[in-house]
Motif scaffolding. Structure first.
Motif, PDB file in Angstrom:
ATOM      1  N   ILE A 159       0.830  -1.204   0.000  1.00 24.00           N
ATOM      2  CA  ILE A 159       0.000   0.000   0.000  1.00 24.00           C
ATOM      3  C   ILE A 159       0.865   1.254   0.000  1.00 24.00           C
ATOM      4  CG2 ILE A 159      -1.871   1.200   1.226  1.00 24.00           C
ATOM      5  CD1 ILE A 159      -2.653  -1.472   2.437  1.00 24.00           C
ATOM      6  N   THR A 161       3.010   2.154  -1.900  1.00 22.87           N
ATOM      7  CA  THR A 161       3.244   2.705  -3.235  1.00 22.87           C
ATOM      8  C   THR A 161       2.417   3.970  -3.468  1.00 22.87           C
ATOM      9  OG1 THR A 161       3.305   2.129  -5.601  1.00 22.87           O
ATOM     10  CG2 THR A 161       1.414   1.351  -4.323  1.00 22.87           C
ATOM     11  N   TYR A 162       1.301   4.119  -2.721  1.00 24.30           N
ATOM     12  CA  TYR A 162       0.442   5.289  -2.887  1.00 24.30           C
ATOM     13  C   TYR A 162       1.062   6.561  -2.318  1.00 24.30           C
ATOM     14  CZ  TYR A 162      -3.321   2.276  -4.518  1.00 24.30           C
ATOM     15  OH  TYR A 162      -4.082   1.399  -5.249  1.00 24.30           O
ATOM     16  N   GLY A 169       3.774  -3.028  -4.854  1.00 23.57           N
ATOM     17  CA  GLY A 169       2.450  -2.419  -4.880  1.00 23.57           C
ATOM     18  C   GLY A 169       2.222  -1.537  -6.086  1.00 23.57           C
ATOM     19  N   THR A 170       3.320  -1.153  -6.757  1.00 22.66           N
ATOM     20  CA  THR A 170       3.196  -0.339  -7.966  1.00 22.66           C
ATOM     21  C   THR A 170       2.357  -1.052  -9.017  1.00 22.66           C
ATOM     22  OG1 THR A 170       5.369   0.626  -7.545  1.00 22.66           O
ATOM     23  CG2 THR A 170       4.485   0.877  -9.765  1.00 22.66           C
ATOM     24  N   SER A 173      -1.373  -0.886  -7.868  1.00 27.56           N
ATOM     25  CA  SER A 173      -1.995   0.435  -8.030  1.00 27.56           C
ATOM     26  C   SER A 173      -2.216   0.762  -9.498  1.00 27.56           C
ATOM     27  CB  SER A 173      -1.118   1.501  -7.368  1.00 27.56           C
ATOM     28  OG  SER A 173       0.141   1.609  -8.014  1.00 27.56           O
ATOM     29  N   ARG A 174      -1.248   0.428 -10.349  1.00 29.40           N
ATOM     30  CA  ARG A 174      -1.412   0.688 -11.781  1.00 29.40           C
ATOM     31  C   ARG A 174      -2.475  -0.222 -12.388  1.00 29.40           C
ATOM     32  NH1 ARG A 174       4.887   1.447 -13.868  1.00 29.40           N
ATOM     33  NH2 ARG A 174       5.220   3.494 -12.850  1.00 29.40           N
ATOM     34  N   SER A 177      -5.753   1.494 -11.409  1.00 30.80           N
ATOM     35  CA  SER A 177      -6.000   2.763 -12.094  1.00 30.80           C
ATOM     36  C   SER A 177      -6.173   2.596 -13.596  1.00 30.80           C
ATOM     37  CB  SER A 177      -4.845   3.743 -11.815  1.00 30.80           C
ATOM     38  OG  SER A 177      -3.621   3.235 -12.329  1.00 30.80           O
TER      39      SER A 177
END
Length: 218
Positions: A159, A161-162, A169-170, A173-174, A177
């Motif tokens: 988490i 990475t946010y 986590g990158t 998240s990508r 998104s």
């Protein structure tokens, strides 16, 4: 098949993110051990203090990780470190405290009182008794606390990475998104594999460091 193809095509990037993840978790765990184990030993001297410390550590664990990251941003922004590596490490150190402190405290308190009495009878000081009697016996349980902290931090670090801390986590998240299940699954699989490898590695370390007379499993 698309996910495995994505993994095959991005192995160098996955390896780089894995190293970032390991570095983030590794630094936080080392700091957590250096703080949590002494605290766990200290609170064995007072039941009232132990109750308070364990209550606070447990309360901190209830704070959602993303909220804790958010709380650290304005504080660390004053020194130009509001996002990135530093707030992530601080948050992970905080989350790792409970399992390490609790297991250290429990392990020391469960040492056979007759062994303490024998050590006292031999003229050992508190530190000598701690080093030569209590810690060697308590070590397997302390390492179990570290195992729990490591697995927890590997998950929480995803988490981070946010707030720009990088790591595996990158991909997650990508993937969210960009609505790309390949990246999402890649990140989830990589984090899971890393947690499993770390857990079994620490299990092997625990068995290696445990005194032969205390081993119950082959």
């Amino acid at each position: 098949m698309g996910t495995f193809q994505f993994i095959g095509e991005n192995l160098p990037l996955i390896w780089t993110r894995t190293l970032e993840h390991i570095w983030l978790v590794g630094i936080s765990i080392v700091i957590a051990i250096c703080t949590g184990v002494p605290i766990g030993i200290l609170i064995t001297r007072s039941r009232a203090l132990a109750d308070r410390v364990l209550y606070v550590a447990a309360a901190v664990m209830t704070i959602p990780s993303i909220a804790l990251f958010g709380l650290l941003i304005p504080v660390l922004s004053k020194i130009g470190q509001g996002i990135g590596f530093l707030p992530a490490v601080i948050a992970l150190v905080i989350y790792a405290q409970l399992p390490i402190i609790r297991n250290t405290y429990t392990a020391i308190m469960n040492v056979d009182p007759s062994l303490r009495e024998a050590a006292v009878g031999m003229g050992m000081t508190f530190l000598q008794r701690l080093r030569h009697v209590e810690l060697p016996i308590a070590l397997p349980v302390i390492i179990n606390g570290v195992r729990n902290a490591v697995v927890l931090n590997i998950a929480v670090a995803a988490i981070a990475t946010y707030i720009g801390a990088g790591g595996l986590g990158t991909f997650i998240s990508r993937g969210i998104s960009q609505t790309d299940p390949r990246q999402l699954l890649t990140g989830a699989i990589a984090v899971s594999v890393l947690a499993i490898v770390a857990d079994f590695s620490l299990l092997a370390l625990r068995r290696y460091l445990t005194s032969p007379g205390l081993r119950t499993n082959p």
